[in-house]
Design a protein around this motif. Sequence first.
Motif, PDB file in Angstrom:
ATOM      1  N   GLU A   1       1.010  -1.116  -0.074  1.00 19.53           N
ATOM      2  CA  GLU A   1      -0.111   0.016  -0.043  1.00 19.53           C
ATOM      3  C   GLU A   1       0.976   1.235  -0.020  1.00 19.53           C
ATOM      4  N   LEU A   2       0.562   2.200  -0.752  1.00 14.88           N
ATOM      5  CA  LEU A   2       1.436   3.539  -0.891  1.00 14.88           C
ATOM      6  C   LEU A   2       1.174   4.324   0.352  1.00 14.88           C
ATOM      7  N   ILE A   3       2.322   4.797   1.113  1.00 15.80           N
ATOM      8  CA  ILE A   3       1.877   5.423   2.220  1.00 15.80           C
ATOM      9  C   ILE A   3       2.360   7.040   2.080  1.00 15.80           C
ATOM     10  N   SER A   4       3.452   7.293   1.106  1.00 11.30           N
ATOM     11  CA  SER A   4       3.815   8.577   0.747  1.00 11.30           C
ATOM     12  C   SER A   4       4.745   8.519  -0.592  1.00 11.30           C
TER      13      SER A   4
ATOM     14  N   LEU B   1      -2.662   4.321   2.230  1.00  4.92           N
ATOM     15  CA  LEU B   1      -2.360   3.960   3.868  1.00  4.92           C
ATOM     16  C   LEU B   1      -1.941   5.079   4.553  1.00  4.92           C
ATOM     17  N   ASP B   2      -2.578   5.651   5.498  1.00  6.50           N
ATOM     18  CA  ASP B   2      -2.405   6.830   6.358  1.00  6.50           C
ATOM     19  C   ASP B   2      -1.462   6.237   7.351  1.00  6.50           C
ATOM     20  N   ALA B   3      -0.002   6.827   6.995  1.00  6.93           N
ATOM     21  CA  ALA B   3       0.992   6.517   8.235  1.00  6.93           C
ATOM     22  C   ALA B   3       2.179   7.662   8.128  1.00  6.93           C
ATOM     23  N   PRO B   4       1.668   8.811   8.292  1.00  8.95           N
ATOM     24  CA  PRO B   4       2.733   9.823   7.756  1.00  8.95           C
ATOM     25  C   PRO B   4       3.903  10.066   8.815  1.00  8.95           C
TER      26      PRO B   4
ATOM     27  N   TYR C   1      10.255  -0.274   1.017  1.00  9.86           N
ATOM     28  CA  TYR C   1       9.234  -0.808   1.706  1.00  9.86           C
ATOM     29  C   TYR C   1       9.282  -1.066   3.083  1.00  9.86           C
ATOM     30  N   THR C   2       8.338  -0.721   3.879  1.00 10.28           N
ATOM     31  CA  THR C   2       8.404  -0.475   5.231  1.00 10.28           C
ATOM     32  C   THR C   2       8.005  -1.859   5.967  1.00 10.28           C
TER      33      THR C   2
END
Length: 792
Positions: free
Chosen positions: A57-60, A260-263, A289-290
């Motif tokens: 999922e794209l975070i930023s 995906l919200d994970a700022p 990739y986190t």
Amino acid sequence: MLKWLIRLFLFGLFLALSGVAAVFVLYQQIKPELPDVSTLKDVRLETPMRIFSQDGELISQYGEQRRYPITVAQMPPMLIDAFLATEDDRFYEHPGIDPIGISRAAFVWLTTGEKRQGASTITQQVARNFFLSREKTIIRKVKEIFIALHIESLLSKDEILELYLNKIPLGHRSHGVGAAAQVYYGKEVGDLTLAETAMIAGLPKGPSIFNPISNPRRAAERRATVLGRMLDTGKISRSQYDEAMATPVAARYHGAEITLDAPYLAEMSHQFALAMFGKEAYTRGLSVYTTVQSDEQKAANTALVDGLLAYDLRHGYRGPAATLWQNSPWSLEQIEQHLEQQPSYWPLEPAVVTAVAERRATLIIKNRGEVQLGWDGIKWARRYISDKRQGNALRQAREALSPGDQIWVRPQGEQWMLAQLPEVNGALVALEPSSGAVTALVGGFNFTLNKFNRAQQAERQMGSNIKPFIYSAALDSGFTLASMINDAPINHWDAGSGNSWKPRNSPNVYDGPIRIREALARSKNVVSIRLLRDTGIPVAMQRLNAFGFDTANIPATESLALGSPSATPLQMVTGFAAFANGGARVTPFVVQRIEDAQGTVLYETTPSRVPVISKENAFLISQALNSAIQGGTSAGRRWTGTGWRAGRALQRQDIAGKTGTTNDSRDAWFSGFTPDRVATAWVGFDDFGRPLGRTAHNPNLGADQTAGGEFGGSTALPIWVNYMKVALKDYPEQTRPVPEHLVTATIDTGSGLLSHGEGMTEYFIEGTEPRRYGRPETQQQFGGTSITDELF
């Protein structure tokens, strides 16, 4: 006549040969200035860095230019037709320059004096975009022609077209058709309609002039030109043309498609990549990739936000964000224009009250229109007086709301609820205890409001979260879980200061001799101090340092046992991970791997594990922390640990955890784990001097509300629980394996010695088990159950 024809032919041949010679001489003169176009075979298009979750999922996204390179095979034929019809309809026929086009442009120029006809082929545009400036000079044009011819000798037509369609600037920092499709329409190129395709194909002529966002009228005119060329070249039918022409211009700016919200986590990953690759991190198309899974991160987001809003709700309503009118109501248009300028902070939306009845209100919510706010969404809002005092329960809506109030609301099922931006804040961070991989991280209520990452940066007093580490040192100094320590008041006179130090339990109750297992599970403060005295402050400091806490600035005093040192939530969860994984200190990490634009792995994390305590020590502390969840019995008296809410909510036997609250309830903690996940939740004000306060029972809210003091078990623990409900759903309950150097013995719970009859099974490191039996009178039965919520 024939003689003149021969002369004319020879003259023409002479001119042609002279022209060839002139071109050859010119080529030799500018050849040293021509770039090496063979680099196009290995060109690296500048693409932004993107941060992903472990499951994609794209975070930023970080980078000045937006470019998403795609192959010709991925481009729909309609898109290619639109660009070729408009920019170069003989692209697949000419050798890189178009003599017909050049002749036509030259004729127009000679007859009118105006440069109304373009003569650059797509290959020439590639030459210009990659190697030349956009200055309008003869020598630049000549270089462009030579470079175009050379490009055609090295690359196939499809390769040239691919470079062109991925390189061209198309406005709003988008480069290439992939980025333009996302920026203007939020789509993949394959999902574009004919009208949208024609709009994008018209942009190369003037990305700012024909921009559909900033200049929709000119953009529509340019789109018509593209559609007309496609019709003329037979690429579309008349009906397709008519339908596309009738389509309104509907482009709007779309940011990166964040899924995906994970700022807070994204910024940590961004800084990691920047430290590794420098400014190239913004242009190499890195995919970072986190370690987080999207479902766990979403659960952490919701758990923290809900926990902070719940705290805010029980402390009362501080009033509207603004008052827009009192006597002269605004029009609907004024209200909507005002709301359009107000930010949203998930899950809160701005709204304006337009009417108030006895137990309901009428609102205009941003982008939602008119909504009725029912009594269930209002009745909580008794007046905030202070962090320790609230007003009377509401009887009607007008006690809290008035027409003209700009307020915040949040969805509550199918209805809406009055809300407010919380002044309190918090953090939640979770790890995979065996590796240190961060599985979820939230650094505050809202990143847009405040970018301070409390999970990583907020150093707060540890409170009772420090006790497992003190007890761990004590177990290695000769104590056992069955050792009896006197839970009695301490009155320590300090001759140097002339003051007496009187640490107290919370609640201020003392049970006399108590087993270490129970003392840790019930968070007995004076027992922790007595253990620290017997173990020695230097030994405890060494133990804290081994677990990863910075002891350089920790005062070497007995207040250490009550959690006076400070730590970040990330440090705290890392320390607890050692108990969960059998004694190893792990290094937490958020980046799992980094790939370049071609998918080549440039970096991959190798987890680090360093043993800091024995497996036996880790098991014994985990056992005591399990009792903090499950409770126990001493001399027939049933007692409940400080983390009992976690056991009740999760209905699992493999949970261990510790609450923590500092002096005056300035910080509330809960750290807990299973063998598969370890997590820490923290709640507090950014103003360290502001206590969390307490609340009175609200008659409007029913029996299941939280009231009284704000402690680790009531404020931070529910956040931890709501995250763990999701994090543990795929991990079945498991029994922790018993290390080989542990033995069991049946002990008398009243004395900690061997039992003559019934008792409990306790674990001991070989050689430390008791040798004597307790006296029968220590096994007398006492009724009642003790349930405690600790302050410290």
